[in-house]
Design a protein around this motif. Structure first.
Motif, PDB file in Angstrom:
ATOM      1  N   PHE A 161      86.113-102.139  10.310  1.00 31.75           N
ATOM      2  CA  PHE A 161      85.257-102.304  11.485  1.00 31.75           C
ATOM      3  C   PHE A 161      84.390-101.064  11.660  1.00 31.75           C
ATOM      4  O   PHE A 161      84.897 -99.942  11.703  1.00 31.75           O
ATOM      5  CB  PHE A 161      86.147-102.518  12.716  1.00 31.75           C
ATOM      6  CG  PHE A 161      85.407-102.803  13.991  1.00 31.75           C
ATOM      7  CD1 PHE A 161      84.556-103.886  14.115  1.00 31.75           C
ATOM      8  CD2 PHE A 161      85.599-101.991  15.106  1.00 31.75           C
ATOM      9  CE1 PHE A 161      83.897-104.158  15.311  1.00 31.75           C
ATOM     10  CE2 PHE A 161      84.948-102.244  16.299  1.00 31.75           C
ATOM     11  CZ  PHE A 161      84.086-103.332  16.397  1.00 31.75           C
ATOM     12  N   ASN A 162      83.066-101.266  11.755  1.00 31.83           N
ATOM     13  CA  ASN A 162      82.135-100.149  11.911  1.00 31.83           C
ATOM     14  C   ASN A 162      82.073 -99.739  13.380  1.00 31.83           C
ATOM     15  O   ASN A 162      81.579-100.485  14.219  1.00 31.83           O
ATOM     16  CB  ASN A 162      80.742-100.548  11.411  1.00 31.83           C
ATOM     17  CG  ASN A 162      79.763 -99.381  11.416  1.00 31.83           C
ATOM     18  OD1 ASN A 162      80.118 -98.250  11.761  1.00 31.83           O
ATOM     19  ND2 ASN A 162      78.534 -99.648  11.030  1.00 31.83           N
ATOM     20  N   ILE A 163      82.553 -98.548  13.688  1.00 31.09           N
ATOM     21  CA  ILE A 163      82.584 -98.081  15.080  1.00 31.09           C
ATOM     22  C   ILE A 163      81.443 -97.116  15.391  1.00 31.09           C
ATOM     23  O   ILE A 163      81.386 -96.561  16.488  1.00 31.09           O
ATOM     24  CB  ILE A 163      83.936 -97.415  15.413  1.00 31.09           C
ATOM     25  CG1 ILE A 163      84.206 -96.225  14.487  1.00 31.09           C
ATOM     26  CG2 ILE A 163      85.066 -98.430  15.320  1.00 31.09           C
ATOM     27  CD1 ILE A 163      85.461 -95.447  14.859  1.00 31.09           C
ATOM     28  N   ALA A 164      80.521 -96.944  14.444  1.00 34.65           N
ATOM     29  CA  ALA A 164      79.413 -96.009  14.644  1.00 34.65           C
ATOM     30  C   ALA A 164      78.113 -96.756  14.956  1.00 34.65           C
ATOM     31  O   ALA A 164      78.027 -97.984  14.835  1.00 34.65           O
ATOM     32  CB  ALA A 164      79.234 -95.132  13.412  1.00 34.65           C
ATOM     33  N   LYS A 165      77.101 -95.985  15.323  1.00 33.95           N
ATOM     34  CA  LYS A 165      75.789 -96.554  15.655  1.00 33.95           C
ATOM     35  C   LYS A 165      74.864 -96.619  14.450  1.00 33.95           C
ATOM     36  O   LYS A 165      73.683 -96.931  14.585  1.00 33.95           O
ATOM     37  CB  LYS A 165      75.141 -95.726  16.766  1.00 33.95           C
ATOM     38  CG  LYS A 165      75.919 -95.736  18.080  1.00 33.95           C
ATOM     39  CD  LYS A 165      75.235 -94.880  19.135  1.00 33.95           C
ATOM     40  CE  LYS A 165      76.015 -94.901  20.443  1.00 33.95           C
ATOM     41  NZ  LYS A 165      75.375 -94.058  21.491  1.00 33.95           N
ATOM     42  N   THR A 166      75.408 -96.328  13.287  1.00 36.63           N
ATOM     43  CA  THR A 166      74.630 -96.360  12.047  1.00 36.63           C
ATOM     44  C   THR A 166      75.272 -97.320  11.059  1.00 36.63           C
ATOM     45  O   THR A 166      76.416 -97.761  11.246  1.00 36.63           O
ATOM     46  CB  THR A 166      74.561 -94.966  11.412  1.00 36.63           C
ATOM     47  OG1 THR A 166      75.908 -94.508  11.163  1.00 36.63           O
ATOM     48  CG2 THR A 166      73.879 -93.979  12.339  1.00 36.63           C
ATOM     49  N   ASN A 167      74.542 -97.633   9.992  1.00 40.17           N
ATOM     50  CA  ASN A 167      75.103 -98.475   8.933  1.00 40.17           C
ATOM     51  C   ASN A 167      76.319 -97.788   8.303  1.00 40.17           C
ATOM     52  O   ASN A 167      76.442 -96.558   8.341  1.00 40.17           O
ATOM     53  CB  ASN A 167      74.061 -98.743   7.846  1.00 40.17           C
ATOM     54  CG  ASN A 167      72.924 -99.607   8.337  1.00 40.17           C
ATOM     55  OD1 ASN A 167      73.123-100.516   9.142  1.00 40.17           O
ATOM     56  ND2 ASN A 167      71.723 -99.343   7.850  1.00 40.17           N
ATOM     57  N   ALA A 168      77.176 -98.598   7.710  1.00 40.44           N
ATOM     58  CA  ALA A 168      78.310 -98.063   6.959  1.00 40.44           C
ATOM     59  C   ALA A 168      78.374 -98.757   5.608  1.00 40.44           C
ATOM     60  O   ALA A 168      78.035 -99.940   5.484  1.00 40.44           O
ATOM     61  CB  ALA A 168      79.618 -98.266   7.722  1.00 40.44           C
ATOM     62  N   VAL A 169      78.796 -97.986   4.599  1.00 46.20           N
ATOM     63  CA  VAL A 169      78.936 -98.512   3.244  1.00 46.20           C
ATOM     64  C   VAL A 169      80.256 -98.020   2.667  1.00 46.20           C
ATOM     65  O   VAL A 169      80.627 -96.847   2.830  1.00 46.20           O
ATOM     66  CB  VAL A 169      77.775 -98.051   2.330  1.00 46.20           C
ATOM     67  CG1 VAL A 169      77.949 -98.619   0.915  1.00 46.20           C
ATOM     68  CG2 VAL A 169      76.429 -98.459   2.907  1.00 46.20           C
ATOM     69  N   ALA A 170      80.965 -98.920   2.012  1.00 53.67           N
ATOM     70  CA  ALA A 170      82.207 -98.549   1.339  1.00 53.67           C
ATOM     71  C   ALA A 170      82.281 -99.285   0.006  1.00 53.67           C
ATOM     72  O   ALA A 170      81.615-100.313  -0.194  1.00 53.67           O
ATOM     73  CB  ALA A 170      83.417 -98.894   2.205  1.00 53.67           C
ATOM     74  N   PHE A 171      83.085 -98.740  -0.896  1.00 49.52           N
ATOM     75  CA  PHE A 171      83.368 -99.413  -2.163  1.00 49.52           C
ATOM     76  C   PHE A 171      84.873 -99.587  -2.278  1.00 49.52           C
ATOM     77  O   PHE A 171      85.648 -98.735  -1.819  1.00 49.52           O
ATOM     78  CB  PHE A 171      82.829 -98.610  -3.348  1.00 49.52           C
ATOM     79  CG  PHE A 171      81.338 -98.700  -3.505  1.00 49.52           C
ATOM     80  CD1 PHE A 171      80.776 -99.658  -4.333  1.00 49.52           C
ATOM     81  CD2 PHE A 171      80.503 -97.833  -2.807  1.00 49.52           C
ATOM     82  CE1 PHE A 171      79.391 -99.743  -4.464  1.00 49.52           C
ATOM     83  CE2 PHE A 171      79.123 -97.911  -2.941  1.00 49.52           C
ATOM     84  CZ  PHE A 171      78.565 -98.874  -3.766  1.00 49.52           C
ATOM     85  N   ALA A 172      85.277-100.705  -2.882  1.00 48.77           N
ATOM     86  CA  ALA A 172      86.704-100.998  -2.998  1.00 48.77           C
ATOM     87  C   ALA A 172      87.042-101.410  -4.424  1.00 48.77           C
ATOM     88  O   ALA A 172      86.298-102.180  -5.048  1.00 48.77           O
ATOM     89  CB  ALA A 172      87.105-102.105  -2.029  1.00 48.77           C
ATOM     90  N   GLY A 173      88.152-100.906  -4.914  1.00 46.63           N
ATOM     91  CA  GLY A 173      88.713-101.374  -6.172  1.00 46.63           C
ATOM     92  C   GLY A 173      89.862-102.313  -5.870  1.00 46.63           C
ATOM     93  O   GLY A 173      90.626-102.094  -4.927  1.00 46.63           O
ATOM     94  N   LEU A 174      89.985-103.384  -6.663  1.00 43.70           N
ATOM     95  CA  LEU A 174      91.036-104.383  -6.434  1.00 43.70           C
ATOM     96  C   LEU A 174      91.787-104.638  -7.733  1.00 43.70           C
ATOM     97  O   LEU A 174      91.178-104.726  -8.808  1.00 43.70           O
ATOM     98  CB  LEU A 174      90.429-105.688  -5.907  1.00 43.70           C
ATOM     99  CG  LEU A 174      89.702-105.535  -4.579  1.00 43.70           C
ATOM    100  CD1 LEU A 174      88.225-105.852  -4.729  1.00 43.70           C
ATOM    101  CD2 LEU A 174      90.324-106.408  -3.500  1.00 43.70           C
ATOM    102  N   SER A 175      93.098-104.777  -7.625  1.00 42.69           N
ATOM    103  CA  SER A 175      93.953-104.819  -8.811  1.00 42.69           C
ATOM    104  C   SER A 175      94.098-106.218  -9.393  1.00 42.69           C
ATOM    105  O   SER A 175      95.200-106.645  -9.765  1.00 42.69           O
ATOM    106  CB  SER A 175      95.338-104.249  -8.465  1.00 42.69           C
ATOM    107  OG  SER A 175      95.954-105.035  -7.459  1.00 42.69           O
TER     108      SER A 175
END
Length: 221
Positions: A161-175
């Motif tokens: 959940f993005n709790i900031a006033k700006t965009n958020a980006v994440a990367f995820a690895g999945l097994s």
């Protein structure tokens, strides 16, 4: 009697070793057995390409530097790079995802990956993340900043959940080469055909009107 117990344990150990070695984890929701191979459509995973015909492009993809559209109902978008996008991932047990979040509440809703553990790293913005254990349920949460990493164990309900006033980006690895995803609200209130409203009313302690309203909301989600 002790000898019999020993032989039983030995037989179980041998059976378990064969099961571990020759019964791979499922790579899709189910794989129904059929008596005639000519009727087969799917394998547990993908058929393998002739190695002599393999090219570098089988192991590569471009475009994860491009932000995805987040102007939808939940304010997020997941770009999954699994075996369908990179054929070379077949049998390697890994995939990748880019997660984009709109400002002020972009949400990757509570969901599970039935076949994969997820490890997530934030590269931009601030995310409130968490997962819930199996019964009796316990919640683990943390606020993540750029460079922070969080692990979501296989099969457990989790969210970002993005709790900031700006965009958020994440990367995820999945097994898993095909981790699968079950979005909880959609799975409960939006399957086809729908679950009997009486079942959901009892399970969630709601009246049928509220359940039917939710079903209409998620029917086309």
């Amino acid at each position: 009697m002790k000898a019999i117990h020993f032989l039983v344990l030995l037989a179980l150990a041998v059976a378990f070793s064969f099961a571990s070695a020759f019964d791979p984890s499922p790579l899709q929701d189910f794989c129904v057995a059929i008596p005639e191979p000519k009727n087969a459509v799917f394998v547990n995973g993908k058929f393998c390409k002739n190695p002599n015909l393999t090219v570098a492009g089988d192991f590569s993809i471009s475009g994860l530097n491009i932000p995805a559209f987040t102007g939808n109902r939940v304010g997020s978008n997941v770009t999954l790079v699994n075996v369908d996008k990179i054929p070379g991932l077949n049998t390697l047990g890994i995939s990748l995802a880019r997660l984009d979040f709109a400002p002020n509440g972009g949400l990757n809703p509570p969901h599970t990956h039935p076949r994969a553990t997820e490890i997530l790293v934030v590269v931009e913005g601030t995310l409130y993340v968490g997962f819930v254990t199996s019964n009796p349920n316990r919640l683990f949460t943390k606020v993540l900043y750029p460079g922070d990493v969080f692990v979501f164990p296989i099969g457990l309900i989790h969210f970002q959940f993005n709790i900031a006033k700006t965009n958020a980006v994440a990367f995820a690895g999945l097994s898993s080469q095909n981790p699968g995803v079950i979005t909880i609200a959609n799975a409960v209130f939006g399957p086809n055909p729908p679950i009997n409203p009486d079942v959901l009313a009892k399970a969630f302690q709601l009246d049928n009107y509220a359940v039917e309203k939710l079903q209409k909301l998620f029917a086309n989600a």
